[in-house]
Scaffold this active site. Structure first.
Site, PDB file in Angstrom:
ATOM      1  N   GLU A 163      62.052 -11.334  27.117  1.00 41.31           N
ATOM      2  CA  GLU A 163      60.699 -10.874  26.771  1.00 41.31           C
ATOM      3  C   GLU A 163      60.361 -11.137  25.316  1.00 41.31           C
ATOM      4  OE1 GLU A 163      57.464  -8.178  25.444  1.00 41.31           O
ATOM      5  OE2 GLU A 163      59.503  -8.258  24.698  1.00 41.31           O
ATOM      6  N   ASP A 176      66.504  -7.860  26.530  1.00 44.17           N
ATOM      7  CA  ASP A 176      66.805  -8.469  25.224  1.00 44.17           C
ATOM      8  C   ASP A 176      66.179  -7.663  24.091  1.00 44.17           C
ATOM      9  OD1 ASP A 176      64.233  -9.300  26.205  1.00 44.17           O
ATOM     10  OD2 ASP A 176      64.187 -10.960  24.780  1.00 44.17           O
TER      11      ASP A 176
HETATM   12 ZN   LIG Z   1      59.748  -4.612  24.042  1.00 42.95          ZN
END
Ligand SMILES: [Zn+2]
Length: 203
Positions: A147, A82
């Site tokens: 993340e 992401d």
């Molecule tokens: Zn990163």
């Protein structure tokens, strides 16, 4: 030359730009497209591919190159798929076009953080593998969602899964940060991470 890739461009650069065009942008990343891209890489490189859905719609993809001594703990090459959002009006080029200018600069959300690293892992493995190299330790490339929002539906869940335990990880790499000088920035850690702080109180 500014181009969409292909002619005269190094194939690793072309692959990187393809991956930049997949809109895995928060808050609604196109994870399906990223997983499909990674599955295709596994097919092309003849790597094992395992998908672990750690939360609904949140798939961790594991690409595996078995070593010659599979009893050894493995090397993990980890990255997140992401990217953070954009304010498109402040960009000189579309952040999801993978534009490369005449000076060779590639513009894209995720170009530094951290799609570059994911493609570097894949291309390094590809080259070593096709050149006939073999290593004792198995290498797993793990591609995780979520993340940028804390990993609560990504790596935080994955490390508790039996599929993660089965990787028998010995050592992991993940992202660093860009460095504007000739040096490289490396985050270092040994023994237990220093942010694990235990307070004990006596009587
Ligand atoms: Zn990163």
């Amino acid at each position: 030359m500014a181009s969409k890739g292909g002619e005269g461009e190094h194939p690793s650069v072309t692959l990187f730009r393809q991956y930049l065009r997949i809109r895995t942008v928060q808050p609604e990343p196109d994870y399906g497209a990223a997983v499909a891209f990674l599955e295709e890489r596994a097919r092309q490189l003849d790597l094992g591919c395992q998908k672990v859905e750690v939360a609904p719609g949140h798939v961790v993809t594991v690409l595996t190159w078995p070593g010659t001594n599979p009893t050894l703990s493995s090397i993990l090459l980890n990255s997140h798929t992401d990217v953070v959002p954009v304010f498109k009006e402040h960009w000189s080029h579309d952040p999801f076009e993978g534009f490369k200018d005449a000076d060779g600069y590639i513009y894209g959300r995720g170009s530094q953080d951290m799609k570059c690293v994911s493609i570097q892992y894949l291309e390094a493995v590809r080259r070593l593998k096709v050149e006939g190299h073999r290593f004792p330790r198995t290498i797993h490339m793990t591609f995780v969602p979520d993340e940028e929002t804390g990993g609560h539906q990504g790596m935080e869940l994955f490390v508790k899964r039996p599929e993660f335990q089965a990787l028998r990880a010995g050592f992991a790499l993940d992202e660093g940060l860009a460095n504007p000088t000739d040096a490289f920035t490396v985050f270092y850690s040994e023994r237990s991470p220093w942010w694990v702080r235990v307070t004990s109180t006596g009587k």
